[in-house]
Design a protein around this motif. Structure first.
Motif, PDB file in Angstrom:
ATOM      1  N   VAL A 140      36.855-122.338  43.314  1.00  0.00           N
ATOM      2  CA  VAL A 140      38.053-122.572  44.124  1.00  0.00           C
ATOM      3  C   VAL A 140      38.863-121.281  44.137  1.00  0.00           C
ATOM      4  O   VAL A 140      38.562-120.326  43.427  1.00  0.00           O
ATOM      5  CB  VAL A 140      38.914-123.738  43.566  1.00  0.00           C
ATOM      6  N   TYR A 144      45.255-121.708  42.353  1.00  0.00           N
ATOM      7  CA  TYR A 144      45.398-122.927  41.564  1.00  0.00           C
ATOM      8  C   TYR A 144      45.490-122.607  40.066  1.00  0.00           C
ATOM      9  O   TYR A 144      44.974-121.592  39.602  1.00  0.00           O
ATOM     10  CB  TYR A 144      44.218-123.868  41.820  1.00  0.00           C
ATOM     11  N   LEU A 162      41.907-131.365  43.109  1.00  0.00           N
ATOM     12  CA  LEU A 162      42.203-130.229  43.976  1.00  0.00           C
ATOM     13  C   LEU A 162      43.194-130.622  45.064  1.00  0.00           C
ATOM     14  O   LEU A 162      44.129-129.872  45.371  1.00  0.00           O
ATOM     15  CB  LEU A 162      40.906-129.701  44.602  1.00  0.00           C
ATOM     16  N   ALA A 163      42.994-131.794  45.654  1.00  0.00           N
ATOM     17  CA  ALA A 163      43.920-132.264  46.687  1.00  0.00           C
ATOM     18  C   ALA A 163      45.328-132.427  46.126  1.00  0.00           C
ATOM     19  O   ALA A 163      46.321-132.060  46.775  1.00  0.00           O
ATOM     20  CB  ALA A 163      43.414-133.584  47.264  1.00  0.00           C
ATOM     21  N   LYS A 166      46.852-129.052  45.682  1.00  0.00           N
ATOM     22  CA  LYS A 166      47.147-128.436  46.976  1.00  0.00           C
ATOM     23  C   LYS A 166      48.273-129.164  47.702  1.00  0.00           C
ATOM     24  O   LYS A 166      48.897-128.613  48.618  1.00  0.00           O
ATOM     25  CB  LYS A 166      45.884-128.417  47.844  1.00  0.00           C
ATOM     26  N   ILE A 173      40.588-131.939  52.450  1.00  0.00           N
ATOM     27  CA  ILE A 173      39.804-130.999  51.643  1.00  0.00           C
ATOM     28  C   ILE A 173      38.446-130.784  52.304  1.00  0.00           C
ATOM     29  O   ILE A 173      37.793-131.722  52.760  1.00  0.00           O
ATOM     30  CB  ILE A 173      39.606-131.539  50.210  1.00  0.00           C
ATOM     31  N   THR A 174      38.010-129.521  52.339  1.00  0.00           N
ATOM     32  CA  THR A 174      36.680-129.176  52.852  1.00  0.00           C
ATOM     33  C   THR A 174      35.862-128.559  51.729  1.00  0.00           C
ATOM     34  O   THR A 174      36.308-127.607  51.078  1.00  0.00           O
ATOM     35  CB  THR A 174      36.764-128.180  54.025  1.00  0.00           C
ATOM     36  N   ALA A 211      34.673-120.174  49.681  1.00  0.00           N
ATOM     37  CA  ALA A 211      35.468-121.199  49.006  1.00  0.00           C
ATOM     38  C   ALA A 211      36.750-120.651  48.398  1.00  0.00           C
ATOM     39  O   ALA A 211      37.710-121.406  48.204  1.00  0.00           O
ATOM     40  CB  ALA A 211      34.629-121.880  47.930  1.00  0.00           C
ATOM     41  N   THR A 214      40.192-119.560  51.330  1.00  0.00           N
ATOM     42  CA  THR A 214      40.498-120.753  52.119  1.00  0.00           C
ATOM     43  C   THR A 214      41.304-120.441  53.366  1.00  0.00           C
ATOM     44  O   THR A 214      41.058-121.002  54.437  1.00  0.00           O
ATOM     45  CB  THR A 214      41.259-121.774  51.241  1.00  0.00           C
ATOM     46  N   GLU A 215      42.263-119.547  53.244  1.00  0.00           N
ATOM     47  CA  GLU A 215      43.121-119.239  54.389  1.00  0.00           C
ATOM     48  C   GLU A 215      42.323-118.716  55.569  1.00  0.00           C
ATOM     49  O   GLU A 215      42.638-118.998  56.734  1.00  0.00           O
ATOM     50  CB  GLU A 215      44.191-118.213  53.975  1.00  0.00           C
ATOM     51  N   ASP A 220      37.726-125.206  50.886  1.00  0.00           N
ATOM     52  CA  ASP A 220      38.548-125.331  49.689  1.00  0.00           C
ATOM     53  C   ASP A 220      37.780-125.233  48.381  1.00  0.00           C
ATOM     54  O   ASP A 220      38.343-124.822  47.363  1.00  0.00           O
ATOM     55  CB  ASP A 220      39.273-126.687  49.699  1.00  0.00           C
ATOM     56  N   ILE A 221      36.502-125.644  48.380  1.00  0.00           N
ATOM     57  CA  ILE A 221      35.777-125.734  47.112  1.00  0.00           C
ATOM     58  C   ILE A 221      34.282-125.597  47.354  1.00  0.00           C
ATOM     59  O   ILE A 221      33.758-126.072  48.367  1.00  0.00           O
ATOM     60  CB  ILE A 221      36.089-127.080  46.397  1.00  0.00           C
TER      61      ILE A 221
END
Length: 328
Positions: A140, A144, A162-163, A166, A173-174, A211, A214-215, A220-221
């Motif tokens: 990730v 975080y 993770l969600a 975030k 989440i992807t 992963a 993310t931006e 996300d993971i």
């Protein structure tokens, strides 16, 4: 000897920045050689061409290098085997990890995200793993808190944690996962949890990098298992760009456990983080063979060739994209 995290944090750069350009030349040469076989359906020919070009160019690099992750054992291949000495035998002593053709099937089919990848670290900085060993991986972004996710938790537990971190519902989440039969249960669990799943046909080094960006990527993971050498190479990139990753070797046969002991791995159940997979001053270079989301592929023209490379350095946390034109 493995460098400790404390040593890693205090050490000044020991690999001169000029080595980054030398590494770029290595991955460029290999990518051009592989690109000549792009889309022709011959995986072996593409891999052989990339290996030969990389091996030849590495001999010009001003290091006393040792391959710790390569094409295989000494008796399995002629070049870039584990333990082979490479470089001009001058300059710093370094460990080198290579994947001369990440996504060999992608190259043969002219599909996206085929790369040439090379990582270099101070001697003892890269975890030494055999080519045929797999690794459980989770990755990730750096934003975080540590231990937000954990490799020994279920996929559902990880995406929910993770969600929460975030501040979004799980449905936003992807996850990115290698599309392999062994991951059928994992993919089903993620989709049941409401997660969007992006499937990789090949090339999990790029998947791990996606992963933690993310931006830029919307991913996300990273979850699942893949080659352990690719895990070390991905960790080398994360040392340079930031990001969190855990890896756990899959030593599921007596031969693999025996070889791991020979390579200095004493705890087969150890969970490694990024700094334990790639320590000290680390350099990373990846040149595109086919167009991809990380870098564009090689462009073969009548009188010139264009290459696109991303090159990174851990000490300065610098990432550069290099577009080069070469006369044919």
């Amino acid at each position: 000897m493995k460098l400790s995290k404390a040593d890693d944090a205090r050490s000044p750069a020991n690999l001169h920045r000029t080595l980054t350009l030398e590494m770029v030349r290595v991955t460029e040469r290999a990518a051009v050689a592989a690109a000549e076989w792009r889309g022709k359906g011959d995986e072996k020919a593409a891999d052989d061409a990339s290996v030969a070009a990389m091996s030849k160019e590495l001999e010009r690099v001003s290091v006393a290098g040792r391959i710790v992750i390569g094409e295989g054992e000494q008796y399995e291949c002629d070049h870039l085997y584990v333990g082979e000495t490479v470089g001009a035998d001058e300059g710093p002593e370094v460990d080198i990890a290579v994947d001369p053709l990440e996504g060999v099937t992608l190259c043969a089919k002219n599909q996206p995200d085929s790369l040439v990848v090379l990582a270099m670290a101070e001697r003892g900085g890269l975890l030494n793993v055999a080519r045929n060993v797999y690794m459980h991986k989770i990755a990730v972004g750096a934003e975080y808190a540590p231990e937000t996710v954990h490799i020994e938790w279920s996929a559902t537990e990880n995406v929910k944690a993770l969600a929460k971190a975030k501040g979004v519902p799980v449905s936003e989440i992807t996850a990115i996962v290698l599309d392999r039969p062994r991951h059928a249960g994992l993919i089903e669990e993620l989709r049941t949890a409401g997660v969007s799943v992006k499937l990789l046909s090949d090339g999990d080094i790029a998947g791990v990098i996606h992963a933690v960006n993310t931006e830029d990527t919307g991913v996300d993971i990273y979850l699942g298992s893949g080659g352990a050498p690719e895990g070390v190479l991905a960790a080398a990139a994360l040392r340079c760009i930031g990001g969190q990753m855990q890896g756990k070797l899959i030593l599921d046969t007596p031969d693999k456990r025996s070889r791991a002991r020979e390579m200095g791995i004493t705890d087969p159940n150890r969970i490694y983080d990024v700094s334990e997979l790639a320590a000290g001053d680390v350099l990373f270079s990846a040149t595109g063979i086919t167009d991809g989301s990380l870098v564009e592929g090689v462009k073969l023209r009548r009188h010139w060739v264009e290459t696109n490379t991303v090159v990174m350095r851990s000490w300065s946390q610098t990432t550069r994209w290099i577009k080069a034109r070469h006369a044919r």
